[in-house]
Design an enzyme around this catalytic site. Structure first.
Site, PDB file in Angstrom:
ATOM      1  N   HIS A 143       0.816  -1.224   0.000  1.00 53.67           N
ATOM      2  CA  HIS A 143       0.000   0.000   0.000  1.00 53.67           C
ATOM      3  C   HIS A 143       0.851   1.275   0.000  1.00 53.67           C
ATOM      4  O   HIS A 143       0.320   2.363  -0.223  1.00 53.67           O
ATOM      5  CB  HIS A 143      -0.932   0.029   1.220  1.00 53.67           C
ATOM      6  N   ASP A 180      -2.982 -10.281  -2.576  1.00 55.87           N
ATOM      7  CA  ASP A 180      -3.511  -9.789  -1.305  1.00 55.87           C
ATOM      8  C   ASP A 180      -4.971  -9.372  -1.540  1.00 55.87           C
ATOM      9  O   ASP A 180      -5.326  -8.934  -2.633  1.00 55.87           O
ATOM     10  CB  ASP A 180      -2.678  -8.584  -0.849  1.00 55.87           C
ATOM     11  N   ASP A 268      -4.866 -12.572   3.152  1.00 54.11           N
ATOM     12  CA  ASP A 268      -6.114 -12.057   3.712  1.00 54.11           C
ATOM     13  C   ASP A 268      -7.323 -12.317   2.815  1.00 54.11           C
ATOM     14  O   ASP A 268      -8.425 -11.883   3.131  1.00 54.11           O
ATOM     15  CB  ASP A 268      -5.999 -10.573   4.095  1.00 54.11           C
TER      16      ASP A 268
HETATM   17 ZN    ZN Z   1      -4.197  -6.919   2.620  1.00 54.29          ZN
END
Ligand code: ZN
Length: 374
Positions: A143, A180, A268
């Site tokens: 991110h 992800d 995740d």
């Molecule tokens: Zn994540």
């Protein structure tokens, strides 16, 4: 076959505080002290399973060195690097940038070691010391954009390693596959107008960051078309993810013809994760890994390096992670006691809504898919 493996105990000392999930504790708001979602447990327990299961004996340990400031500055602005360094020296620590990503004293050094761990994993593969590699590093990175960290990420480990490979190791074209559950917005931003790096993100539609990762985001200028996004609907499982692989990821890799493939490997999207609403099992991670390895074998001498990103189920991440590393090392040898339960969840098959999103992403990028050929 040799598989490189990076882990360092100090990654578990990256201190995200005693808030509750996302928020600092605040009695007036009813937020009790607890644990940050991004605490040490998932990664530490994954490393422990790798050791206890014996998988470690099939791996080649690689020693991480901290990324240098020069490494960090190939991706990040001087202001971001300086701010993290400054806050890291404060006994109270600081935040990566969005107020949800706290770090304790020494956070700069740990984040630099995480980025350096990914650099070493890439270097070992490019040198030919190992065939492929997995960097179990913390904090995560995908991110972080050039000017700031966010979403629990301080520095963009995978982008820093990619730039290092281009600047120092003679690697030209790099593809990043990000599975992800959250959009790989930071990595995409780092290479937005750069045609030498392809970023492909499979993520849950509009989870995090908000309003990020739409199919229409595709890079610009010379990099137009080198950012690919597949925002899968919540509830996507084994069938949906593998369909996205077969219809988008594999043909996109084939067309781009990278010299090196990097995987932003979050867990995740697993069925037991508190921050995602997808339902993957270790079997899905195993099959996605096999596909990436197959692409790497065809396109770039098998050179693929995994960078650990998110994943917040301390119970399940270890088994999903071990499945990926076991596959890289020629398994299957490591089991998953959760598999019979998770793989039996309803919705694991390909659903119409998923097929539509995948078809639209393929159409946006002019990818020839099996669906179109039929
Ligand atoms: Zn994540």
């Amino acid at each position: 076959m040799a598989t490189g493996y990076v882990y360092h105990e100090v990654f578990a000392w990256h201190d995200t505080g005693t808030g509750a999930g996302l928020f600092a504790s605040d009695p007036a708001a009813g937020v009790q002290p607890f644990m940050h979602f991004e605490n040490a447990d998932t990664k530490r327990r994954m490393h422990e399973l790798i050791v206890v299961s014996g998988l470690i004996d099939r791996l080649t340990r690689l020693r991480p060195e901290p990324a240098t400031e020069e490494d960090l500055l190939r991706v990040h602005t001087p202001g971001h690097v300086a701010r993290i360094r400054e806050e890291s020296a404060d006994p109270r620590g600081g935040d990566a940038g969005d107020g949800f990503s706290p770090f304790g004293r020494g956070g700069y050094e740990i984040a630099a070691l995480a980025a350096g761990g990914m650099i070493e994993a890439v270097a070992a593969v490019v040198r030919g010391d190992v065939d492929n590699a997995y960097a179990l590093i913390r904090p995560p990175g995908h991110h972080a954009i050039p000017s700031t960290g966010m979403g629990f990420c301080v520095f963009n480990n995978i982008a820093i390693a990619a730039r290092h490979a281009q600047a120092r190791l003679g690697v030209k074209r790099i593809a990043v596959v990000d599975w992800d559950v959250h959009h790989g917005n930071g990595t995409q931003a780092c290479f937005w107008d750069d045609p030498s790096v392809l970023t492909i993100s499979l993520h849950q539609d509009n989870n995090f960051p908000p309003n990020s990762g739409a199919i229409e985001e595709r890079g610009e200028g010379a990099g137009d078309g080198t950012a690919i996004n597949v925002p899968l609907p919540p509830g996507s499982g084994h069938g949906g993810y593998l369909h996205a692989f077969d219809e988008v990821v594999m043909p996109a890799l084939e067309r781009f013809a990278p010299d090196l493939i990097l995987v932003a490997c979050g867990f995740d999207a697993s069925a037991l994760d508190p921050l995602g609403a997808q339902i993957l099992s270790s079997a899905t991670y195993r099959e996605m890994t096999q596909r990436v390895m197959r692409a790497a074998e065809r396109l770039c001498g098998g050179r693929v390096v995994f960078s650990h990103e998110g994943g917040y189920s301390p119970q399940y991440v270890p088994f999903c992670g071990a499945a990926v590393i076991d596959t890289l090392a020629g398994g299957p040898e490591v089991g998953d006691p959760f598999l019979p339960i998770v793989s039996g969840f309803g919705g694991q098959g390909l659903k119409e809504q998923e097929r539509a999103v995948v078809a639209e992403a393929a159409r946006q990028h002019g990818l020839i898919t099996e669906g179109a050929a039929r």
